[in-house]
Design a protein around this motif. Structure first.
Motif, PDB file in Angstrom:
ATOM      1  N   LEU A  17       0.823  -1.212   0.000  1.00 51.70           N
ATOM      2  CA  LEU A  17       0.000   0.000   0.000  1.00 51.70           C
ATOM      3  C   LEU A  17       0.857   1.262   0.000  1.00 51.70           C
ATOM      4  N   ALA A  18       2.024   1.185   0.631  1.00 46.78           N
ATOM      5  CA  ALA A  18       2.879   2.362   0.757  1.00 46.78           C
ATOM      6  C   ALA A  18       3.727   2.612  -0.485  1.00 46.78           C
ATOM      7  N   VAL A  19       3.806   1.654  -1.400  1.00 49.20           N
ATOM      8  CA  VAL A  19       4.671   1.807  -2.568  1.00 49.20           C
ATOM      9  C   VAL A  19       4.196   2.938  -3.484  1.00 49.20           C
ATOM     10  N   ALA A  20       2.922   3.018  -3.766  1.00 51.29           N
ATOM     11  CA  ALA A  20       2.415   4.076  -4.659  1.00 51.29           C
ATOM     12  C   ALA A  20       2.723   5.471  -4.122  1.00 51.29           C
ATOM     13  N   PRO A  21       2.459   5.739  -2.836  1.00 51.31           N
ATOM     14  CA  PRO A  21       2.830   7.060  -2.323  1.00 51.31           C
ATOM     15  C   PRO A  21       4.337   7.324  -2.383  1.00 51.31           C
ATOM     16  N   VAL A  22       5.154   6.294  -2.281  1.00 50.19           N
ATOM     17  CA  VAL A  22       6.596   6.482  -2.360  1.00 50.19           C
ATOM     18  C   VAL A  22       6.994   6.931  -3.764  1.00 50.19           C
ATOM     19  N   PHE A  23       6.355   6.383  -4.781  1.00 55.74           N
ATOM     20  CA  PHE A  23       6.609   6.844  -6.155  1.00 55.74           C
ATOM     21  C   PHE A  23       6.180   8.299  -6.308  1.00 55.74           C
ATOM     22  N   LEU A  24       5.082   8.658  -5.683  1.00 54.85           N
ATOM     23  CA  LEU A  24       4.622  10.042  -5.707  1.00 54.85           C
ATOM     24  C   LEU A  24       5.655  10.952  -5.041  1.00 54.85           C
ATOM     25  N   LEU A  25       6.230  10.503  -3.937  1.00 55.15           N
ATOM     26  CA  LEU A  25       7.276  11.284  -3.267  1.00 55.15           C
ATOM     27  C   LEU A  25       8.478  11.492  -4.175  1.00 55.15           C
ATOM     28  N   THR A  26       8.828  10.475  -4.951  1.00 49.62           N
ATOM     29  CA  THR A  26       9.943  10.603  -5.890  1.00 49.62           C
ATOM     30  C   THR A  26       9.640  11.675  -6.934  1.00 49.62           C
ATOM     31  N   ALA A  27       8.428  11.663  -7.446  1.00 52.70           N
ATOM     32  CA  ALA A  27       8.028  12.667  -8.437  1.00 52.70           C
ATOM     33  C   ALA A  27       8.044  14.069  -7.833  1.00 52.70           C
ATOM     34  N   ILE A  28       7.534  14.217  -6.629  1.00 52.95           N
ATOM     35  CA  ILE A  28       7.533  15.526  -5.969  1.00 52.95           C
ATOM     36  C   ILE A  28       8.964  15.990  -5.721  1.00 52.95           C
ATOM     37  N   THR A  83       6.853  25.711  -1.658  1.00 51.94           N
ATOM     38  CA  THR A  83       6.205  25.529  -0.355  1.00 51.94           C
ATOM     39  C   THR A  83       5.065  24.525  -0.451  1.00 51.94           C
ATOM     40  N   LEU A  84       4.205  24.685  -1.451  1.00 52.97           N
ATOM     41  CA  LEU A  84       3.063  23.779  -1.599  1.00 52.97           C
ATOM     42  C   LEU A  84       3.492  22.367  -1.973  1.00 52.97           C
ATOM     43  N   SER A  85       4.539  22.239  -2.763  1.00 57.53           N
ATOM     44  CA  SER A  85       5.053  20.908  -3.099  1.00 57.53           C
ATOM     45  C   SER A  85       5.626  20.227  -1.862  1.00 57.53           C
ATOM     46  N   THR A  86       6.303  20.998  -1.040  1.00 57.93           N
ATOM     47  CA  THR A  86       6.850  20.447   0.202  1.00 57.93           C
ATOM     48  C   THR A  86       5.731  20.021   1.138  1.00 57.93           C
ATOM     49  N   VAL A  87       4.685  20.829   1.225  1.00 56.59           N
ATOM     50  CA  VAL A  87       3.516  20.460   2.036  1.00 56.59           C
ATOM     51  C   VAL A  87       2.911  19.163   1.505  1.00 56.59           C
ATOM     52  N   ALA A  88       2.788  19.045   0.184  1.00 55.56           N
ATOM     53  CA  ALA A  88       2.244  17.816  -0.414  1.00 55.56           C
ATOM     54  C   ALA A  88       3.118  16.619  -0.046  1.00 55.56           C
ATOM     55  N   ALA A  89       4.436  16.779  -0.119  1.00 57.19           N
ATOM     56  CA  ALA A  89       5.345  15.682   0.229  1.00 57.19           C
ATOM     57  C   ALA A  89       5.191  15.296   1.700  1.00 57.19           C
ATOM     58  N   LEU A  90       5.075  16.288   2.568  1.00 55.67           N
ATOM     59  CA  LEU A  90       4.893  16.000   3.995  1.00 55.67           C
ATOM     60  C   LEU A  90       3.576  15.268   4.250  1.00 55.67           C
ATOM     61  N   LEU A 128       1.616  23.210  -8.889  1.00 62.97           N
ATOM     62  CA  LEU A 128       1.869  23.101 -10.323  1.00 62.97           C
ATOM     63  C   LEU A 128       1.280  24.283 -11.089  1.00 62.97           C
ATOM     64  N   LEU A 129       0.147  24.780 -10.648  1.00 65.59           N
ATOM     65  CA  LEU A 129      -0.433  25.972 -11.281  1.00 65.59           C
ATOM     66  C   LEU A 129       0.463  27.197 -11.055  1.00 65.59           C
ATOM     67  N   SER A 130       1.018  27.328  -9.862  1.00 67.76           N
ATOM     68  CA  SER A 130       1.953  28.426  -9.587  1.00 67.76           C
ATOM     69  C   SER A 130       3.207  28.292 -10.450  1.00 67.76           C
ATOM     70  N   PHE A 131       3.699  27.075 -10.577  1.00 67.87           N
ATOM     71  CA  PHE A 131       4.870  26.799 -11.404  1.00 67.87           C
ATOM     72  C   PHE A 131       4.572  27.142 -12.863  1.00 67.87           C
ATOM     73  N   LEU A 132       3.412  26.751 -13.342  1.00 73.19           N
ATOM     74  CA  LEU A 132       3.022  27.047 -14.723  1.00 73.19           C
ATOM     75  C   LEU A 132       2.899  28.550 -14.939  1.00 73.19           C
ATOM     76  N   ARG A 133       2.336  29.252 -13.983  1.00 74.16           N
ATOM     77  CA  ARG A 133       2.214  30.710 -14.074  1.00 74.16           C
ATOM     78  C   ARG A 133       3.597  31.359 -14.154  1.00 74.16           C
ATOM     79  N   GLU A 134       4.536  30.859 -13.354  1.00 69.31           N
ATOM     80  CA  GLU A 134       5.902  31.385 -13.387  1.00 69.31           C
ATOM     81  C   GLU A 134       6.528  31.156 -14.760  1.00 69.31           C
ATOM     82  N   ILE A 135       6.294  30.005 -15.330  1.00 68.93           N
ATOM     83  CA  ILE A 135       6.830  29.700 -16.667  1.00 68.93           C
ATOM     84  C   ILE A 135       6.225  30.640 -17.708  1.00 68.93           C
TER      85      ILE A 135
END
Length: 147
Positions: A17-28, A83-90, A128-135
């Motif tokens: 069960l924990a493997v999928a969130p770990v892949f998400l952490l790698t992406a973040i 900041t928001l990506s770090t919050v998501a990872a936490l 991701l929306l903030s990142f896209l806006r910056e781009i």
């Protein structure tokens, strides 16, 4: 003997069960690396422009200030995304911890896991929306050649 096999099966299931969130952490983590690199480049560019202000002719000062304002806006957006990506990872890390604790302490994990995961995804979407806006701002203010 049977109880030990059952416990081992339970641990294996929780790890699955924990493997999928770990892949998400790698992406973040990869996203955070990209974002922090962009922030570093923005800061370096702003410092160079600030250094040019002292010796810039008066007719160039307004343009440099405009570029600095754009860089400031970009830095704020990237900072928000980081900041928001770090919050998501936490939050994802908390989901993983609850998966393990809920199984071993025998409490219902459905509601906290669902809430934390949805909150993590919302945080990541806004990041991701903030990142896209910056781009968009970066490409919109792109200038090739000298000032």
């Amino acid at each position: 003997m049977h109880e030990a096999a059952s416990t081992m099966g339970t641990v294996a299931h929780v790890i699955q069960l924990a493997v999928a969130p770990v892949f998400l952490l790698t992406a973040i983590g990869t996203l955070l690396s990209v974002m922090t690199n962009r922030l570093a480049r923005i800061i370096d560019r702003a410092r160079r422009l600030e250094g040019r202000l002292e010796s810039a002719p008066p007719e160039s000062v307004t343009g440099i200030h405009a570029l600095l304002a754009t860089l400031s806006q970009r830095a704020k957006l990237i900072n928000r995304a980081i900041t928001l990506s770090t919050v998501a990872a936490l939050l994802v890390c908390t989901v993983i911890a609850i998966l393990f604790l809920g199984d071993f302490l025998r409490f219902t994990i459905i509601i906290p896991v669902a809430f934390l995961f949805v909150t993590a995804m919302l945080s990541l979407v806004v990041a991701l929306l903030s990142f896209l806006r910056e781009i968009f701002i970066a490409t919109g203010s792109l200038r090739i050649g000298p000032l």
